[in-house]
Design an enzyme around this catalytic site. Structure first.
Site, mmCIF file in Angstrom:
data_model
loop_
_atom_site.group_PDB
_atom_site.id
_atom_site.type_symbol
_atom_site.label_atom_id
_atom_site.label_comp_id
_atom_site.label_asym_id
_atom_site.label_seq_id
_atom_site.Cartn_x
_atom_site.Cartn_y
_atom_site.Cartn_z
ATOM 1 N N SER A 241 0.701 -0.972 -0.495
ATOM 2 C CA SER A 241 -0.075 0.296 0.028
ATOM 3 C C SER A 241 0.966 1.171 0.326
ATOM 4 C CB SER A 241 -0.736 0.091 1.630
ATOM 5 O OG SER A 241 -0.079 0.441 2.046
ATOM 6 N N ASP A 242 0.104 2.866 -0.868
ATOM 7 C CA ASP A 242 0.933 3.220 -0.007
ATOM 8 C C ASP A 242 0.301 4.021 0.965
ATOM 9 O OD1 ASP A 242 2.557 6.553 -0.784
ATOM 10 O OD2 ASP A 242 0.615 7.067 -2.413
ATOM 11 N N TRP A 243 1.569 4.577 1.955
ATOM 12 C CA TRP A 243 1.562 4.538 3.240
ATOM 13 C C TRP A 243 -0.062 5.741 3.679
ATOM 14 C CZ3 TRP A 243 5.656 2.461 1.186
ATOM 15 C CH2 TRP A 243 6.187 2.228 2.113
#
Length: 734
Positions: A226-228
């Protein structure tokens, strides 16, 4: 090697825990699975040693700041991108980083996009070529890439919630095409899902995106991270195909365990995600065993300077004002000449190992000539802007040539927000106006991450430096003095007005939705289709020499078109040419751009009079359009026009080739029109026998005008005109 059996021996809580980070940048070490370090890129290694964050607020260890993607895209050079990727991989290995979070390959849908400096282009083919090369270079030395942001992350506005609402054909042909190319040709170790929703579904829990498309259709065998902070529902994300949630923290692990216990999440999905984390750890272990060439900061700075010079675009050069001749007195003006703007703001911010200051580099190449410096704008508290401008004007009047550095400060464009205009700040326009009045021989040097439309006053020479990284100052000096002949090309169109931008009515979105109303017609596709005036077209870039194109030939074989032509340096200086190949289908039955970029080649440095034979390949699949009736790629039959040019509007040679289209048969149903049935040989034969209608070879039984009149009538509606339904039933597919 860790086997999946080793993982199933772990308790469920540990298998679930493998799917989230141990901290901001590392994965958990559990059982047989070792920890992996990921960190931000993509134009430099941002390895934080103390406080950690994802926004570039805390400091990081020194690393080479190569030109960001906004500049690297202007090179149009895949081989150069691969060299940059390899150098970044060497530095990542030296800093014990296992996965570098890049490249960013989202399409520059609108020039106001706050993160456009991290992306290559408005064109998916150019983006795919450069991104794949960068990934190959990085991973060749044992460091994994993270292809991002998957997908349709084209604005910063409300980026963690907004839905990118895109029709299927546009999504496939524009916003997913580069991802598909890189996954299939470069095999990135990881893909990073974006924050946003796509047609209402968050990317982090979009089963179609992460599993059906990415894995089953494209064959991706790596890890989805995932993106953060992008995950809003961890169990749903795991079920959809997400493997690793970053960063660590929160109750995601416990929620996964609870979902399995209550039966709303299949334990096999948890095992699959844990297995892919283990697979990544194994890849990393093999990567760490690869021998990395020795390098020094000096060597990589030298490479950064070479790359940056190849990314500079000569937009204008009236009267051959450039290159500058050593010995002419110069007035260097503008705050960016002494305090260079060389990278974007936010999570990709790199702590450079060295920083070239443009005015110092200009002095180093100017010989014995006098070189003055005036800030010109950017008054500090208590300073008089008018006095700064007056000082710069006086310096310009006293010199033979003025070199004015203009652009956008980091505070005016960054990750996290979109711009509201595409103009230079007013004080810089006022400065340029006054300098041109005092010294008409003026060169403008632009520094910016997003497109800037030209100011209302016109300088005779303009260099577009975009953001050139830590060696940009030296690279600009090299181009200004002709040490390097400029070969950069614009990777996005520069419009005359913001209102001319295709996405203008719909950007950035409203009420949680961004409607992609311009469809396929992004960037040059829109302007060229409408024959609209632009400031500078896609692919534009001048040289200190000139090139001639000749002998364009096309050959079809092995599901590809081979394009061959000769490029000759017809000028008086050595230089390299960027050859752009565009294709179009005149008279197409589809709504499609007039022409689209399909291949790029960069020649060697050619001496005056030298010629290079260039050969490029266009895969047949790259000519396909997404057919929404059959949900597959189809090549339209017909005559294809192929252009070789120096921009989308500077087309030097053209040829045509006839292609057989892909066979497609649509089922005949009650909702099919009479015209569609007549186009199907079997159905047309039945119609001819039953009703005396013309067969597949045409005919005049109904008369041409009458046939046109009723061709759009659905077959089922013919019953309203007295045709017995049982006679129509023989037409329908069963």
């Amino acid at each position: 090697m860790t086997s999946r059996a080793d993982l199933t021996a772990l308790p469920l809580r540990d298998r679930a825990a493998l799917g989230s980070g141990a901290d901001f940048w590392t994965t958990k070490a559990l059982g047989p699975v070792a920890s992996v370090m990921l960190t931000d890129g993509p134009h430099g290694v941002r390895r934080q040693s103390g406080a950690t964050d994802h926004l570039g607020l805390a400091g990081s260890l020194p690393a080479t700041c190569f030109p960001p993607a906004v500049a690297l895209g202007q090179s149009f050079d895949a081989a150069l991108a691969e060299r940059v990727g390899r150098a970044l991989g060497c530095e990542a290995r030296a800093l014990e980083v296992d996965v570098l979070l890049g490249p960013g390959i989202n399409i520059k849908r609108d020039p106001r996009g706050g993160r456009n400096f991290e992306y290559y282009s408005e064109d998916p083919v150019l983006t795919g070529l450069l991104g794949a090369a960068w990934v190959r270079g990085l991973q060749s030395v044992g460091v994994g890439a993270s292809l991002k942001h998957f997908a349709a992350n084209n604005a910063e506005f409300d980026r963690m919630r907004i839905s990118a609402d895109i029709d299927p054909r546009t999504l496939r042909e524009i916003y997913l095409r580069a991802f598909a190319h890189i996954v299939r040709t470069a095999a990135p170790w990881t893909v990073m899902c974006s924050y946003n929703r796509i047609n209402g579904v968050y990317a982090s829990r979009n089963h179609w995106l992460l599993t059906e498309l990415l894995r089953e259709e494209w064959g991706f065998d790596g890890l989805v991270v995932s993106d953060w902070g992008a995950v809003d529902d961890r169990p749903a994300a795991v079920a959809a195909g997400l493997d690793l949630e970053m960063p660590g923290g929160g109750d995601g692990d416990a929620r996964v365990v609870a979902a399995v216990t209550e039966g709303s999440l299949d334990e096999a999905d948890v095992d699959r995600a844990a297995g892919r984390v283990a697979d990544l750890a194994e890849r990393v272990a093999r990567g760490r065993a690869i021998e990395v060439p020795e390098f020094s900061d000096t060597e990589h700075h030298r490479l950064a300077r070479e790359v940056a010079a190849r990314c500079v675009v000569l937009l204008r050069n009236d009267g051959d004002l450039l290159p500058l001749a050593p010995g002419r007195s110069l007035a260097v003006i503008g705050a960016f000449a002494a305090e260079p703007r060389y990278q974007g703001g936010g999570s990709s911010h790199v702590n450079p190992t060295h920083l070239d200051v443009p005015v110092d580099e200009i002095r180093a190449l100017a010989g014995d000539a006098a070189v003055s410096y005036s800030r010109g704008f950017g008054a500090a508290e208590g300073e008089d802007p008018a006095a700064l401008r007056a000082e710069a004007v006086a310096a310009a009047a006293a010199a033979e040539v003025a070199v004015v550095f203009l652009g956008l400060a980091e505070s005016q464009e960054s990750e996290g927000f979109d711009r509201t205009d595409i103009d230079l700040p007013a004080d810089q326009i006022d400065l340029l106006t006054a300098v041109l009045d005092a010294r008409p021989d003026t060169v403008v040097v632009l520094s910016h991450g997003g497109v800037l439309r030209p100011p209302p006053v016109v300088a005779p020479a303009v260099l577009d430096g975009a953001l050139l990284g830590q060696a940009g100052g030296g690279a600009l000096a090299d181009v200004l003095f002709g040490v390097v002949n400029p070969s950069g090309r614009l990777a996005e169109t520069v419009p005359l007005r913001l209102q001319d931008v295709p996405a203008y009515p719909w950007f950035p979105g409203e009420h949680g939705h961004a409607r992609y109303g311009e469809g396929l017609f992004v960037g040059y596709r829109w302007y060229d289709m409408r024959e609209a005036a632009v400031a500078f077209p896609f692919g534009h870039g001048l040289s200190y020499t000139s090139f001639g194109y000749s002998g364009l030939t096309l050959t079809e074989a092995d599901s590809a078109i081979t394009v061959r032509l000769d490029v000759t340096n017809t000028g008086a200086r050595a230089g390299r040419e960027v050859v752009q190949i565009y294709t179009g289908v005149p008279g197409s039955a589809l709504a499609r751009p007039i022409r689209e970029l399909k291949a790029v080649a960069v020649t060697a440095d050619l001496e005056p009079g030298a010629r290079e034979s260039v050969s490029l390949t266009i895969a047949r699949d790259d000519l396909a359009c997404w057919d929404t009736r059959t949900d597959r790629w189809l090549v339209e039959p017909g005559t294809y026009r192929v252009w070789a040019g120096a921009s989308s509007r500077d087309l030097r040679a053209e040829a045509e080739i006839a292609l057989t289209g892909d066979a497609v048969r649509l089922p005949i149903t009650a909702n099919s029109t009479l015209g569609e049935a007549l186009a199907d040989p079997a159905a047309a034969a039945i119609l001819a026998e039953a009703f005396g209608a013309p067969g597949p070879d045409g005919g005049a039984a109904l008369g041409v005008d009458v046939l046109k009149l009723i061709a759009s009538v659905p077959l089922g509606r013919l019953a309203n005109f007295g045709v017995a339904p049982d006679r129509l039933a023989a037409l329908y597919d069963r």
